[in-house]
Design a protein around this motif. Structure first.
Motif, mmCIF file in Angstrom:
data_model
loop_
_atom_site.group_PDB
_atom_site.id
_atom_site.type_symbol
_atom_site.label_atom_id
_atom_site.label_comp_id
_atom_site.label_asym_id
_atom_site.label_seq_id
_atom_site.Cartn_x
_atom_site.Cartn_y
_atom_site.Cartn_z
ATOM 1 N N GLU A 150 0.795 -1.116 -0.211
ATOM 2 C CA GLU A 150 0.054 0.022 0.018
ATOM 3 C C GLU A 150 0.836 1.407 -0.122
ATOM 4 O O GLU A 150 0.532 2.295 -0.526
ATOM 5 C CB GLU A 150 -0.954 -0.029 1.084
ATOM 6 N N GLY A 151 1.969 1.291 0.692
ATOM 7 C CA GLY A 151 2.806 2.276 0.758
ATOM 8 C C GLY A 151 3.308 2.721 -0.701
ATOM 9 O O GLY A 151 3.628 3.551 -1.075
ATOM 10 N N VAL A 152 3.721 1.478 -1.277
ATOM 11 C CA VAL A 152 4.305 1.761 -2.581
ATOM 12 C C VAL A 152 3.403 2.182 -3.583
ATOM 13 O O VAL A 152 3.787 3.137 -4.450
ATOM 14 C CB VAL A 152 4.964 0.398 -3.234
ATOM 15 N N LEU A 153 2.168 1.745 -3.306
ATOM 16 C CA LEU A 153 1.206 2.266 -4.364
ATOM 17 C C LEU A 153 0.801 3.652 -4.044
ATOM 18 O O LEU A 153 0.374 4.531 -5.092
ATOM 19 C CB LEU A 153 -0.197 1.407 -4.157
ATOM 20 N N TYR A 154 0.932 4.148 -2.883
ATOM 21 C CA TYR A 154 0.611 5.467 -2.516
ATOM 22 C C TYR A 154 1.747 6.478 -2.856
ATOM 23 O O TYR A 154 1.418 7.279 -3.565
ATOM 24 C CB TYR A 154 0.386 5.738 -1.021
ATOM 25 N N VAL A 155 2.933 6.034 -3.130
ATOM 26 C CA VAL A 155 3.861 6.654 -3.367
ATOM 27 C C VAL A 155 3.945 6.853 -4.908
ATOM 28 O O VAL A 155 4.072 8.049 -5.787
ATOM 29 C CB VAL A 155 5.515 6.133 -3.240
ATOM 30 N N ILE A 156 3.592 5.816 -5.935
ATOM 31 C CA ILE A 156 3.145 5.779 -7.217
ATOM 32 C C ILE A 156 2.158 6.778 -7.507
ATOM 33 O O ILE A 156 2.236 7.701 -8.464
ATOM 34 C CB ILE A 156 2.984 4.378 -7.726
ATOM 35 N N TRP A 157 1.051 6.820 -6.858
ATOM 36 C CA TRP A 157 -0.050 7.732 -6.980
ATOM 37 C C TRP A 157 0.120 9.031 -6.761
ATOM 38 O O TRP A 157 -0.084 10.021 -7.525
ATOM 39 C CB TRP A 157 -1.250 7.096 -5.966
ATOM 40 N N ASP A 158 0.942 9.535 -5.383
ATOM 41 C CA ASP A 158 1.469 10.807 -5.439
ATOM 42 C C ASP A 158 2.316 11.561 -6.353
ATOM 43 O O ASP A 158 2.230 12.318 -6.749
ATOM 44 C CB ASP A 158 2.061 10.788 -3.876
ATOM 45 N N ALA A 183 3.490 14.906 -11.230
ATOM 46 C CA ALA A 183 3.787 14.972 -12.543
ATOM 47 C C ALA A 183 2.458 15.548 -13.463
ATOM 48 O O ALA A 183 2.787 16.311 -14.357
ATOM 49 C CB ALA A 183 3.929 13.555 -12.972
ATOM 50 N N SER A 184 1.267 15.191 -13.171
ATOM 51 C CA SER A 184 0.102 15.633 -13.795
ATOM 52 C C SER A 184 -0.009 17.213 -13.589
ATOM 53 O O SER A 184 -0.303 18.013 -14.484
ATOM 54 C CB SER A 184 -1.328 15.004 -13.315
ATOM 55 N N LYS A 185 0.162 17.671 -12.216
ATOM 56 C CA LYS A 185 0.090 18.962 -11.914
ATOM 57 C C LYS A 185 1.025 19.849 -12.757
ATOM 58 O O LYS A 185 1.059 20.886 -13.197
ATOM 59 C CB LYS A 185 0.319 19.108 -10.596
ATOM 60 N N LYS A 186 2.461 19.270 -12.821
ATOM 61 C CA LYS A 186 3.593 19.919 -13.584
ATOM 62 C C LYS A 186 3.251 20.045 -14.936
ATOM 63 O O LYS A 186 3.321 21.064 -15.637
ATOM 64 C CB LYS A 186 4.696 19.286 -13.271
ATOM 65 N N SER A 187 2.826 18.925 -15.467
ATOM 66 C CA SER A 187 2.440 18.783 -17.045
ATOM 67 C C SER A 187 1.303 19.841 -17.475
ATOM 68 O O SER A 187 1.499 20.546 -18.290
ATOM 69 C CB SER A 187 2.229 17.465 -17.590
ATOM 70 N N GLN A 188 0.353 20.051 -16.321
ATOM 71 C CA GLN A 188 -0.899 21.202 -16.778
ATOM 72 C C GLN A 188 -0.140 22.390 -16.843
ATOM 73 O O GLN A 188 -0.631 23.194 -17.288
ATOM 74 C CB GLN A 188 -1.956 20.702 -15.477
ATOM 75 N N GLY A 189 0.597 22.810 -15.514
ATOM 76 C CA GLY A 189 1.181 23.788 -15.722
ATOM 77 C C GLY A 189 2.011 24.320 -17.002
ATOM 78 O O GLY A 189 2.234 25.436 -17.519
ATOM 79 N N ILE A 190 2.796 23.318 -17.533
ATOM 80 C CA ILE A 190 3.646 23.294 -18.701
ATOM 81 C C ILE A 190 2.869 23.774 -20.031
ATOM 82 O O ILE A 190 2.875 24.619 -20.717
ATOM 83 C CB ILE A 190 4.422 22.365 -19.116
#
Length: 223
Positions: free
Chosen positions: A162-170, A175-182
């Motif tokens: 679950e910790g690994v999945l949360y890190v991947i999700w975060d 990355a999605s927020k950064k790409s939206q800003g670009i």
């Protein structure tokens, strides 16, 4: 922060018009001004010193003394003296962070709800896996010590997963927020008006009219 502890950058034009005032100002104001007309001048001057000079220049005695020395009283009002100056240039102010808009606040709330939901799901998954292991070991007639150890082992494995999945999700969220800003930056760059309009940007009917006009002009030239 009050006017008493504000400093103003001492610009060259301000330093130039302050020099003749040393012999004209009252004794206390002249004494306060004296350290700031040296050569080379300091980089800043207190705001209250300039304010005292401005107030004096509006008095009848001040205006009479200035005109007697061919000085314009209007040069000593605060607007004229502060022209081009910087307030507290030695201060280090933090970057201004504008308040979030309603859409950004709602997006943060949605993100918080998703994070809480993910945490609850992880806890339920860990507890459910540990209980299921305990129940299965009981059916297999294992001793209590082995049942506890096996349940803890399974719970740890599920917790790590679950910790690994949360890190991947975060990381994907960031990355999605950064790409939206670009993308927003690129969109704003493309929308800048450079003063030229291509035919593709014109409406279809206007493009047709331009083409027909050009064709008619060519025919007239041929005739």
């Amino acid at each position: 922060m009050t006017a008493n502890n504000l400093n103003i950058s001492l610009e060259s034009h301000l330093h130039k018009i302050l020099i003749p005032l040393v012999s004209l100002l009252p004794a206390s104001a002249s004494e306060n001004l004296q350290p700031y007309i040296s050569d080379p001048p300091p980089s800043t001057i207190p705001y209250n010193v300039l304010q005292a000079i401005s107030q004096w220049s509006r008095t009848p005695a001040g205006q009479k003394a200035l005109r007697a020395n061919s000085l314009d009283p209007q040069d000593y009002n605060m607007i004229a003296m502060l022209a081009g100056a910087t307030t507290s240039p030695e201060g280090k102010f933090g970057d201004y962070t504008p308040p979030k808009g309603p859409q950004a606040i709602e997006a943060d709330r949605v993100k918080e709800r998703k994070a809480i939901t993910a945490l609850l799901n992880a806890l339920l998954s860990i507890g459910g896996a540990a209980f299921a292991t305990w129940w299965a070991a009981d059916k297999l007639r294992w001793t209590n010590e082995w049942r506890v150890l096996l349940s803890l082992f399974v719970g740890m494995i599920v917790a790590i997963s679950e910790g690994v999945l949360y890190v991947i999700w975060d990381s994907r969220q960031k990355a999605s927020k950064k790409s939206q800003g670009i993308r927003r930056l690129q969109s704003a760059t493309h929308k800048k008006d450079d003063g030229e309009t291509s035919p593709a940007d014109l409406p279809d009917d206007l493009t047709t009219k331009v083409d027909l006009t050009d064709e008619s002009a060519n025919l007239r030239r041929r005739r």
